[in-house]
Enzyme design. Structure first.
Site, PDB file in Angstrom:
ATOM      1  N   ALA A 262       0.815  -1.212   0.000  1.00 45.53           N
ATOM      2  CA  ALA A 262       0.000   0.000   0.000  1.00 45.53           C
ATOM      3  C   ALA A 262       0.849   1.263   0.000  1.00 45.53           C
ATOM      4  CB  ALA A 262      -0.935  -0.009   1.212  1.00 45.53           C
ATOM      5  N   CYS A 319     -10.717   1.197  -2.676  1.00 44.67           N
ATOM      6  CA  CYS A 319      -9.678   1.634  -1.738  1.00 44.67           C
ATOM      7  C   CYS A 319     -10.189   2.784  -0.876  1.00 44.67           C
ATOM      8  CB  CYS A 319      -8.424   2.060  -2.494  1.00 44.67           C
ATOM      9  SG  CYS A 319      -7.046   2.490  -1.416  1.00 44.67           S
ATOM     10  N   THR A 321      -7.990   4.127   1.623  1.00 44.51           N
ATOM     11  CA  THR A 321      -6.790   4.613   2.310  1.00 44.51           C
ATOM     12  C   THR A 321      -6.898   6.099   2.634  1.00 44.51           C
ATOM     13  OG1 THR A 321      -5.336   2.956   1.325  1.00 44.51           O
ATOM     14  CG2 THR A 321      -4.309   5.001   2.054  1.00 44.51           C
ATOM     15  N   ASP A 352      -2.199   3.346 -11.606  1.00 42.06           N
ATOM     16  CA  ASP A 352      -2.997   2.294 -10.984  1.00 42.06           C
ATOM     17  C   ASP A 352      -4.132   2.902 -10.172  1.00 42.06           C
ATOM     18  OD1 ASP A 352      -3.989   0.033  -9.751  1.00 42.06           O
ATOM     19  OD2 ASP A 352      -2.335  -0.132  -8.317  1.00 42.06           O
ATOM     20  N   GLY A 353      -5.357   2.751 -10.679  1.00 36.02           N
ATOM     21  CA  GLY A 353      -6.525   3.177  -9.920  1.00 36.02           C
ATOM     22  C   GLY A 353      -7.165   4.445 -10.449  1.00 36.02           C
ATOM     23  N   GLY A 375      -8.762  -2.513 -12.417  1.00 36.46           N
ATOM     24  CA  GLY A 375      -9.342  -3.504 -11.520  1.00 36.46           C
ATOM     25  C   GLY A 375     -10.836  -3.592 -11.729  1.00 36.46           C
ATOM     26  N   ASN A 376     -11.539  -2.547 -11.295  1.00 33.45           N
ATOM     27  CA  ASN A 376     -12.996  -2.519 -11.392  1.00 33.45           C
ATOM     28  C   ASN A 376     -13.492  -2.759 -12.810  1.00 33.45           C
ATOM     29  OD1 ASN A 376     -15.680  -1.227 -11.833  1.00 33.45           O
ATOM     30  ND2 ASN A 376     -15.541  -0.805  -9.643  1.00 33.45           N
ATOM     31  N   GLY A 455      -8.556   9.061 -28.607  1.00 26.19           N
ATOM     32  CA  GLY A 455      -7.930  10.089 -27.786  1.00 26.19           C
ATOM     33  C   GLY A 455      -6.584  10.522 -28.326  1.00 26.19           C
ATOM     34  N   SER A 457      -5.677  10.357 -31.430  1.00 21.95           N
ATOM     35  CA  SER A 457      -5.963  11.101 -32.659  1.00 21.95           C
ATOM     36  C   SER A 457      -6.405  12.530 -32.357  1.00 21.95           C
ATOM     37  CB  SER A 457      -7.044  10.372 -33.461  1.00 21.95           C
ATOM     38  OG  SER A 457      -7.452  11.124 -34.583  1.00 21.95           O
TER      39      SER A 457
END
Length: 492
Positions: A262, A319, A321, A352-353, A375-376, A455, A457
């Protein structure tokens, strides 16, 4: 410290919803002409900049196989035993290979029943098509080959040596440097489905199969290693036992290790990277480290020897955190700060995320990320681990954070240290939830990559590298964000 009653000048943190990319004149005549290739780490190249997150509800071997076949990579989670994680690595490596290093073997004295059990080996979907018959499992001198059709009319007590095709009638090769094209030509001219590669004493070294060659030649987007196998990464922690895990994963065939905790800007993570880079059992693969959120963290991990950085403290959908520890940096600013340092050293970054749309992928990469970790967006696919549940009449799958309660309790139970203290001492920084079942993974990846091509382009660019040089951001208000989505209609 600021005087009592006054506020210090605070830096401003931005995330993906705070900005848009400014459209620019584009020379691109077709989205298909846009190049989405990139680097995951110093030495690993991808066809698309998408990485499957090392979560136990997102990436195991099935997800990793599809990711690599589509040009990305999956990072296998570490919330399992060393043996289980290594087994997942081996499954990915066997899923699509030019040279099979460990073909299924059987002795001439084995029975039909034993042969059927080997042919139906659970390590590969549908089993294997043939068995190499060897005189001894150690010396591996080839005696013949046994296929499923050889067993069709055989009695249950029949021995393999009476059913196999002997080596004298087989097409074999001693050219261990044989290329894919050469192997395909041998199969075409000799009309054979398999080519065993033998050593000087007739020992079995490798096996080439027609089905694997067809898979390779039929998919030009796959990310492969030097032996034509799908590439795969694996996550590790920073504890003493993770040194053993790392060595075992490299031995199993992992192409990259991800030191994943983490708070990656810690002595634990830095020392782990240093140790992996000097250990002869692990220093032959790239090491990615994280998670981090600042330029200082990026510099410290690069100085330790990291070949890639994983950026993101708290942006993920599961998350918390930032709520529990009050710590983190909005993700767009994190990516910009870390990438600025990483670019100077030629070290790629993973954002990441916080990715919710293909547009967010475009923004992350324009900000300096070389890849994004999802992830999701990949949870709930057919390949994602977990059972299908029904919630409110709809099919769903579970998604959970690796710093959450459930994941850590499962880990403690597996490590046989589950007691009352674990429940009292645990402070979760992740949550559990459900996501709708989404179907196969490949079409989702194609949609995301299509959005990325658009994007790039819109930024007047042909490639990711070009986009990062030319991209310009504009900040927008909350009203601008609302305007960006569909509005003033009833959605169908």
């Amino acid at each position: 410290m600021a005087a009592l009653g006054s506020l210090p000048t605070l830096p401003e943190g931005l995330t993906y919803d705070d900005v848009l990319l400014i459209p620019q004149r584009s020379p691109v005549r077709s989205r298909k002409a846009v190049n989405t290739s990139t680097r995951l780490s110093r030495n690993i190249h991808l066809k698309i900049p998408i990485v499957a997150s090392n979560m136990d509800t997102v990436c195991e071997d099935k997800t990793a196989v599809t990711m690599a076949r589509e040009g990305g990579i999956g990072i296998l989670h570490r919330f399992c035993s060393i043996e289980e994680q290594c087994a997942m690595v081996r499954k990915v490596k066997r899923a699509q290979s030019f040279l099979i290093e460990d073909p299924r073997m059987i002795l001439p004295s084995a029975t039909k029943a034993e042969a059927l059990e080997e042919l139906n080996w659970s390590g590969r979907k549908g089993g294997v098509s043939c068995l190499m018959v060897v005189d001894d499992l150690t010396s591996r001198r080839l005696c013949g080959v046994l296929t499923k059709s050889d067993l069709t009319f055989a009695t249950g007590s029949a021995l393999v040596e009476t059913l196999m095709t002997p080596v004298s009638r087989m097409v074999v090769s001693t050219n261990t440097a044989i290329t894919l094209e050469e192997a395909r030509e041998v199969m075409r001219t000799k009309r054979t489905k398999n080519i065993p590669l033998l050593g000087p004493k007739g020992e079995l070294l490798y096996l080439i199969t027609r089905s694997d060659i067809l898979k390779l030649t039929g998919n030009l987007n796959a990310t492969l290693d030097s032996r034509g196998r799908l590439i795969v990464g694996a996550a590790i922690g920073v504890k003493k036992e993770d040194h053993e895990r790392a060595a075992a994963l490299v031995d199993a065939g992992a192409d990259v290790l991800v030191v994943d905790i983490a708070h990656g800007h810690s002595d634990l993570c830095i020392d782990m990277v240093k140790a992996l880079k000097v250990n002869p059992l692990t220093n032959k693969v790239d090491i990615i480290a994280g998670n981090i959120a600042t330029a200082e963290a990026a510099q410290d991990l690069i100085d330790a020897g990291a070949d890639g950085l994983k950026i993101g403290v708290g942006p993920g959908s599961i998350c918390i955190t930032r709520l529990v520890a009050g710590s983190g940096v909005p993700q767009l600013s994190s990516v910009m700060d870390c990438a600025r340092v990483a670019k100077k050293h030629g070290v790629p970054c993973i954002a990441d995320g916080g990715i919710k749309t293909a547009g967010d992928i475009c923004k992350a990469i324009a900000a300096g990320a070389d890849t994004v970790m999802l992830g999701n967006m990949l949870a709930g696919t057919d390949e994602a681990p977990g059972r299908v549940l029904v919630k409110d009449g709809k099919k769903v799958k579970i998604i959970r954070g690796m710093a959450g309660f459930g994941a850590n309790i499962s880990k403690a139970e597996r490590e046989q240290r589950l007691d009352e203290d674990v429940f009292h001492d645990l402070v979760p920084e992740g949550v559990e939830g459900s996501v709708p079942c989404k179907g196969p993974l490949a079409p989702i990846l194609k949609q995301l990559v299509g959005g990325l091509r658009s994007g790039i382009s819109y930024c007047g660019s042909h490639s990711i590298a070009d986009m990062q040089q030319r991209a310009r951001f504009v900040r927008m208000s909350g009203a601008g964000l609302r305007e960006s989505g569909s509005h003033d209609i009833s959605k169908l």
